[in-house]
Design a protein around this motif. Sequence first.
Motif, PDB file in Angstrom:
ATOM      1  N   UNK A  46       0.827  -1.195   0.000  1.00  0.00           N
ATOM      2  CA  UNK A  46       0.000   0.000   0.000  1.00  0.00           C
ATOM      3  C   UNK A  46       0.867   1.254   0.000  1.00  0.00           C
ATOM      4  N   UNK A  47       0.300   2.344  -0.436  1.00  0.00           N
ATOM      5  CA  UNK A  47       1.017   3.609  -0.502  1.00  0.00           C
ATOM      6  C   UNK A  47       1.069   4.234   0.896  1.00  0.00           C
ATOM      7  N   UNK A  48       2.246   4.673   1.303  1.00  0.00           N
ATOM      8  CA  UNK A  48       2.393   5.275   2.611  1.00  0.00           C
ATOM      9  C   UNK A  48       1.705   6.638   2.657  1.00  0.00           C
ATOM     10  N   UNK A  49       1.120   6.955   3.795  1.00  0.00           N
ATOM     11  CA  UNK A  49       0.472   8.242   3.981  1.00  0.00           C
ATOM     12  C   UNK A  49       1.363   9.228   4.731  1.00  0.00           C
ATOM     13  N   UNK A  50       2.548   8.767   5.146  1.00  0.00           N
ATOM     14  CA  UNK A  50       3.424   9.633   5.940  1.00  0.00           C
ATOM     15  C   UNK A  50       4.764   9.900   5.271  1.00  0.00           C
ATOM     16  N   UNK A  51       5.076   9.209   4.184  1.00  0.00           N
ATOM     17  CA  UNK A  51       6.361   9.406   3.516  1.00  0.00           C
ATOM     18  C   UNK A  51       6.196   9.193   2.019  1.00  0.00           C
ATOM     19  N   UNK A  52       6.821  10.069   1.223  1.00  0.00           N
ATOM     20  CA  UNK A  52       6.716   9.959  -0.225  1.00  0.00           C
ATOM     21  C   UNK A  52       6.885  11.311  -0.886  1.00  0.00           C
ATOM     22  N   UNK A  53       6.141  11.517  -1.971  1.00  0.00           N
ATOM     23  CA  UNK A  53       6.203  12.784  -2.692  1.00  0.00           C
ATOM     24  C   UNK A  53       5.253  13.815  -2.119  1.00  0.00           C
ATOM     25  N   UNK A  54       4.941  14.843  -2.917  1.00  0.00           N
ATOM     26  CA  UNK A  54       4.083  15.929  -2.442  1.00  0.00           C
ATOM     27  C   UNK A  54       2.659  15.451  -2.144  1.00  0.00           C
ATOM     28  N   UNK A  55       2.308  14.262  -2.625  1.00  0.00           N
ATOM     29  CA  UNK A  55       0.949  13.772  -2.399  1.00  0.00           C
ATOM     30  C   UNK A  55       0.651  13.503  -0.925  1.00  0.00           C
ATOM     31  N   UNK A  56       1.693  13.350  -0.098  1.00  0.00           N
ATOM     32  CA  UNK A  56       1.450  13.088   1.327  1.00  0.00           C
ATOM     33  C   UNK A  56       1.210  14.378   2.105  1.00  0.00           C
ATOM     34  N   UNK A  57       1.462  15.525   1.469  1.00  0.00           N
ATOM     35  CA  UNK A  57       1.274  16.809   2.148  1.00  0.00           C
ATOM     36  C   UNK A  57      -0.190  17.233   2.112  1.00  0.00           C
ATOM     37  N   UNK A  58      -0.640  17.838   3.190  1.00  0.00           N
ATOM     38  CA  UNK A  58      -1.971  18.428   3.219  1.00  0.00           C
ATOM     39  C   UNK A  58      -1.955  19.731   2.409  1.00  0.00           C
ATOM     40  N   UNK A  59      -3.129  20.286   2.166  1.00  0.00           N
ATOM     41  CA  UNK A  59      -3.205  21.546   1.416  1.00  0.00           C
ATOM     42  C   UNK A  59      -2.423  22.648   2.123  1.00  0.00           C
ATOM     43  N   UNK A  60      -2.530  22.687   3.431  1.00  0.00           N
ATOM     44  CA  UNK A  60      -1.821  23.701   4.203  1.00  0.00           C
ATOM     45  C   UNK A  60      -0.308  23.538   4.064  1.00  0.00           C
ATOM     46  N   UNK A  61       0.175  22.290   4.169  1.00  0.00           N
ATOM     47  CA  UNK A  61       1.610  22.044   4.064  1.00  0.00           C
ATOM     48  C   UNK A  61       2.118  22.321   2.650  1.00  0.00           C
ATOM     49  N   UNK A  62       1.314  22.000   1.639  1.00  0.00           N
ATOM     50  CA  UNK A  62       1.707  22.291   0.258  1.00  0.00           C
ATOM     51  C   UNK A  62       1.853  23.799   0.046  1.00  0.00           C
ATOM     52  N   UNK A  63       0.915  24.546   0.579  1.00  0.00           N
ATOM     53  CA  UNK A  63       0.957  26.002   0.423  1.00  0.00           C
ATOM     54  C   UNK A  63       2.195  26.579   1.107  1.00  0.00           C
ATOM     55  N   UNK A  64       2.500  26.098   2.309  1.00  0.00           N
ATOM     56  CA  UNK A  64       3.667  26.590   3.037  1.00  0.00           C
ATOM     57  C   UNK A  64       4.954  26.194   2.313  1.00  0.00           C
ATOM     58  N   UNK A  65       4.970  25.006   1.713  1.00  0.00           N
ATOM     59  CA  UNK A  65       6.139  24.583   0.948  1.00  0.00           C
ATOM     60  C   UNK A  65       6.363  25.488  -0.248  1.00  0.00           C
ATOM     61  N   UNK A  66       5.299  25.799  -0.970  1.00  0.00           N
ATOM     62  CA  UNK A  66       5.403  26.687  -2.140  1.00  0.00           C
ATOM     63  C   UNK A  66       5.899  28.068  -1.743  1.00  0.00           C
ATOM     64  N   UNK A  67       5.460  28.553  -0.593  1.00  0.00           N
ATOM     65  CA  UNK A  67       5.847  29.885  -0.139  1.00  0.00           C
ATOM     66  C   UNK A  67       7.319  29.956   0.259  1.00  0.00           C
ATOM     67  N   UNK A  68       7.913  28.807   0.570  1.00  0.00           N
ATOM     68  CA  UNK A  68       9.283  28.798   1.082  1.00  0.00           C
ATOM     69  C   UNK A  68      10.279  28.109   0.148  1.00  0.00           C
ATOM     70  N   UNK A  69       9.908  27.950  -1.128  1.00  0.00           N
ATOM     71  CA  UNK A  69      10.824  27.398  -2.121  1.00  0.00           C
ATOM     72  C   UNK A  69      10.837  28.288  -3.354  1.00  0.00           C
ATOM     73  N   UNK A  70      11.847  28.110  -4.189  1.00  0.00           N
ATOM     74  CA  UNK A  70      11.907  28.870  -5.440  1.00  0.00           C
ATOM     75  C   UNK A  70      11.766  27.921  -6.631  1.00  0.00           C
ATOM     76  N   UNK A  71      11.650  28.461  -7.822  1.00  0.00           N
ATOM     77  CA  UNK A  71      11.391  27.674  -9.012  1.00  0.00           C
ATOM     78  C   UNK A  71      12.536  26.736  -9.368  1.00  0.00           C
ATOM     79  N   UNK A  72      13.739  27.041  -8.921  1.00  0.00           N
ATOM     80  CA  UNK A  72      14.894  26.212  -9.243  1.00  0.00           C
ATOM     81  C   UNK A  72      15.012  24.989  -8.343  1.00  0.00           C
ATOM     82  N   UNK A  73      14.237  24.945  -7.278  1.00  0.00           N
ATOM     83  CA  UNK A  73      14.335  23.844  -6.326  1.00  0.00           C
ATOM     84  C   UNK A  73      13.319  22.747  -6.639  1.00  0.00           C
ATOM     85  N   UNK A  74      13.765  21.502  -6.496  1.00  0.00           N
ATOM     86  CA  UNK A  74      12.900  20.346  -6.685  1.00  0.00           C
ATOM     87  C   UNK A  74      12.623  19.693  -5.332  1.00  0.00           C
ATOM     88  N   UNK A  75      11.414  19.172  -5.170  1.00  0.00           N
ATOM     89  CA  UNK A  75      11.068  18.437  -3.957  1.00  0.00           C
ATOM     90  C   UNK A  75      11.479  16.988  -4.154  1.00  0.00           C
TER      91      UNK A  75
END
Length: 327
Positions: free
Chosen positions: A135-164
């Motif tokens: 099964x797919x983990x809900x606590x570790x992986x790509x951006x899909x494990x982030x909540x909407x709030x965490x995704x928004x905060x991640x976008x606010x604190x990264x630049x276009x040159x950075x990869x997750x």
Amino acid sequence: MQEPRIRAEGTNGVIELLQDSVLLQHKGRFGQQGEATKEIPIKYIESIKSEVNFFDGGYLQLLLGGQQEKRRFRRLSKDPYTVLFTYGQRKPFKTLTNALEQRIAERGRPAEVPETSLEVEPEAVSEAADVPATSVSKVAGGVEVLSKKLKKLTEQNTNQEEDIKFCLVSRNIGGWSQAIVALNDRLLVIKPGMAAGATFGARVTSFYYRDITGIEVNTGLMQGVIEINTPSYQGTAQKDFWSTGKNNNPHYITNCLPISKQELKDYKPYIDRLRTMIREAKQERGTPPPTQDSGNLVAQLEKLASLRSSGVLSEDEFQQAKKRLLS
């Protein structure tokens, strides 16, 4: 006169001592489609097993006649006769344990073995079954494990040159999730909401891999913590999840991600990967950069040779300039 009820509420359910029985009401894993309630006559209860730990909290387990004790946490968390609780919830469970032990002693005879199974219904068991390894983990992986709030905060604190590269997420704490987001040359520790002491916002801290001295993972009976160590943030071996102070509570501490020990297997491959990224960043930092571009050096030497040929520079001046250029 009827004795007053004694009630204790834990993290995965409520246990209540009645006149001649114990009422167990499970929630969470046992009651994903509703709560599972069971009333157990005291005549069937052989003994009580209860342990409490300052770091992890504890559990209260009812052992029925003919039933074997479950020791491992994974089994305890699914046992229909066990209620888990935090260290701060321990007092009502202690009171209830003492009262129930007295009732059992007053019975004056061994516990009866139930004629019919008192296990939870098959539907509830299937809800509490182990998650398949595929099964797919809900606590570790790509951006899909982030909540909407965490995704928004991640976008606010990264630049276009950075990869997750990957994300590690803690389970909801007071309605909020915390996260470690690994980027190209640094990671973010994101702590939003009241559980992190940021009621109306969030704390986002950046750690460059080259500055990280180690990744420390500490676990107890049920909980654990991933700790990012740097010269400014030293490891303390254990964090107290129920401390009233913010200096030891990993929910508040900037360099810590609280986790469930049960989900450590999901985090481990990414922790190993993170350690590799840190090692590689330190190796790159230790390699001295070239003093100057080789193409530019050749062009300057040719220019010096041209100046010597045209008579602008003497042989001595040419040799001195060449020496300075190559040094």
